[in-house]
Design a protein around this motif. Structure first.
Motif, PDB file in Angstrom:
ATOM      1  N   TRP A   1       0.850  -1.190   0.000  1.00 36.16           N
ATOM      2  CA  TRP A   1       0.000   0.000   0.000  1.00 36.16           C
ATOM      3  C   TRP A   1       0.882   1.235   0.000  1.00 36.16           C
ATOM      4  O   TRP A   1       2.024   1.194   0.420  1.00 36.16           O
ATOM      5  CB  TRP A   1      -0.991   0.019   1.161  1.00 36.16           C
ATOM      6  N   THR A   2       0.333   2.327  -0.480  1.00 33.82           N
ATOM      7  CA  THR A   2       1.066   3.580  -0.580  1.00 33.82           C
ATOM      8  C   THR A   2       0.270   4.657   0.135  1.00 33.82           C
ATOM      9  O   THR A   2      -0.947   4.750  -0.024  1.00 33.82           O
ATOM     10  CB  THR A   2       1.262   3.984  -2.052  1.00 33.82           C
ATOM     11  N   PHE A   3       0.972   5.443   0.905  1.00 30.15           N
ATOM     12  CA  PHE A   3       0.359   6.569   1.585  1.00 30.15           C
ATOM     13  C   PHE A   3       1.119   7.807   1.166  1.00 30.15           C
ATOM     14  O   PHE A   3       2.322   7.908   1.395  1.00 30.15           O
ATOM     15  CB  PHE A   3       0.432   6.387   3.110  1.00 30.15           C
ATOM     16  N   HIS A   4       0.445   8.733   0.516  1.00 30.92           N
ATOM     17  CA  HIS A   4       1.089   9.964   0.076  1.00 30.92           C
ATOM     18  C   HIS A   4       0.844  11.043   1.124  1.00 30.92           C
ATOM     19  O   HIS A   4      -0.299  11.365   1.444  1.00 30.92           O
ATOM     20  CB  HIS A   4       0.536  10.421  -1.273  1.00 30.92           C
ATOM     21  N   LEU A   5       1.922  11.565   1.663  1.00 33.01           N
ATOM     22  CA  LEU A   5       1.855  12.643   2.633  1.00 33.01           C
ATOM     23  C   LEU A   5       2.388  13.902   1.966  1.00 33.01           C
ATOM     24  O   LEU A   5       3.561  13.953   1.594  1.00 33.01           O
ATOM     25  CB  LEU A   5       2.701  12.299   3.864  1.00 33.01           C
ATOM     26  N   PRO A   6       1.531  14.898   1.784  1.00 32.14           N
ATOM     27  CA  PRO A   6       2.012  16.128   1.142  1.00 32.14           C
ATOM     28  C   PRO A   6       3.151  16.756   1.946  1.00 32.14           C
ATOM     29  O   PRO A   6       3.231  16.605   3.166  1.00 32.14           O
ATOM     30  CB  PRO A   6       0.777  17.042   1.150  1.00 32.14           C
ATOM     31  N   GLY A   7       4.005  17.473   1.254  1.00 30.34           N
ATOM     32  CA  GLY A   7       5.125  18.142   1.897  1.00 30.34           C
ATOM     33  C   GLY A   7       4.668  19.247   2.840  1.00 30.34           C
ATOM     34  O   GLY A   7       3.520  19.712   2.783  1.00 30.34           O
ATOM     35  N   LEU A   8       5.567  19.668   3.692  1.00 27.60           N
ATOM     36  CA  LEU A   8       5.262  20.704   4.674  1.00 27.60           C
ATOM     37  C   LEU A   8       4.816  22.002   3.997  1.00 27.60           C
ATOM     38  O   LEU A   8       3.959  22.709   4.528  1.00 27.60           O
ATOM     39  CB  LEU A   8       6.483  20.952   5.562  1.00 27.60           C
ATOM     40  N   ALA A   9       5.351  22.314   2.842  1.00 25.02           N
ATOM     41  CA  ALA A   9       4.947  23.523   2.123  1.00 25.02           C
ATOM     42  C   ALA A   9       3.467  23.486   1.759  1.00 25.02           C
ATOM     43  O   ALA A   9       2.838  24.531   1.583  1.00 25.02           O
ATOM     44  CB  ALA A   9       5.793  23.702   0.865  1.00 25.02           C
TER      45      ALA A   9
END
Length: 168
Positions: free
Chosen positions: A76-84
């Motif tokens: 499975w893949t979990f995409h976590l957006p960057g801090l920006a």
């Protein structure tokens, strides 16, 4: 070995060389590996979580990541957006970063009210890029805390840090 019957987190998994990827694949499939500097195999049964900011499918196409390893770990893949893209996470994490600094150094440091306001105005605004995400935030807070006179981060310190960050 220390991950046996637990979880092993490998950050920046895409940066592993092809030889290391082969060793990791063997450890996952056969639950055996040769410890660093060891002459005898060891066993370990663990779950793997890998972190990366790279596109592993693209790395496979470019020959930089093994397709068999990707097939094995891509459950499975979990995409976590960057801090920006998650600026709302900055303010709550200031206290966390200062607590981490206190635990590492034994020194409690706080922001003055004005310094905190100035820092957040910059950090949550469009000028702050945060290319390394929380590593950048940690580095900034560590610099500010290390140089804080009397354990208090000042407006002058924050202004100097902002000037440095703008120059990058």
């Amino acid at each position: 070995r220390s991950a046996n019957e637990g979880v092993l987190f490998l950050d920046e998994i895409a940066e592993l060389g092809l030889d290391e990827q082969a060793m990791l694949l063997r450890a996952l499939e056969e639950k055996r590996f040769l410890p660093l500097g060891g002459d005898h195999e060891a066993s370990s049964d663990f779950q793997l979580i890998g972190g990366t900011n790279r596109d592993l499918s693209q790395a496979v196409r470019e020959g930089r990541f093994r397709d068999d390893l990707l097939a094995r770990i891509n459950l499975w893949t979990f995409h976590l957006p960057g801090l920006a893209d998650r600026r709302e996470d900055i303010a709550p994490n200031l206290a966390y970063e200062l607590e981490q600094f206190r635990q590492r150094t034994g020194t409690a440091v706080t922001f003055s009210t004005e310094a905190r306001r100035l820092f957040l105005e910059f950090a949550e605004g469009p000028e702050a890029r945060w290319p390394a995400n929380f590593r950048d935030l940690n580095a900034v807070v560590t610099r500010l805390a290390t140089l804080a006179p009397g354990g208090r981060i000042t407006v002058d310190q924050v202004a100097a840090e902002i000037a440095t960050l703008r120059a990058l």
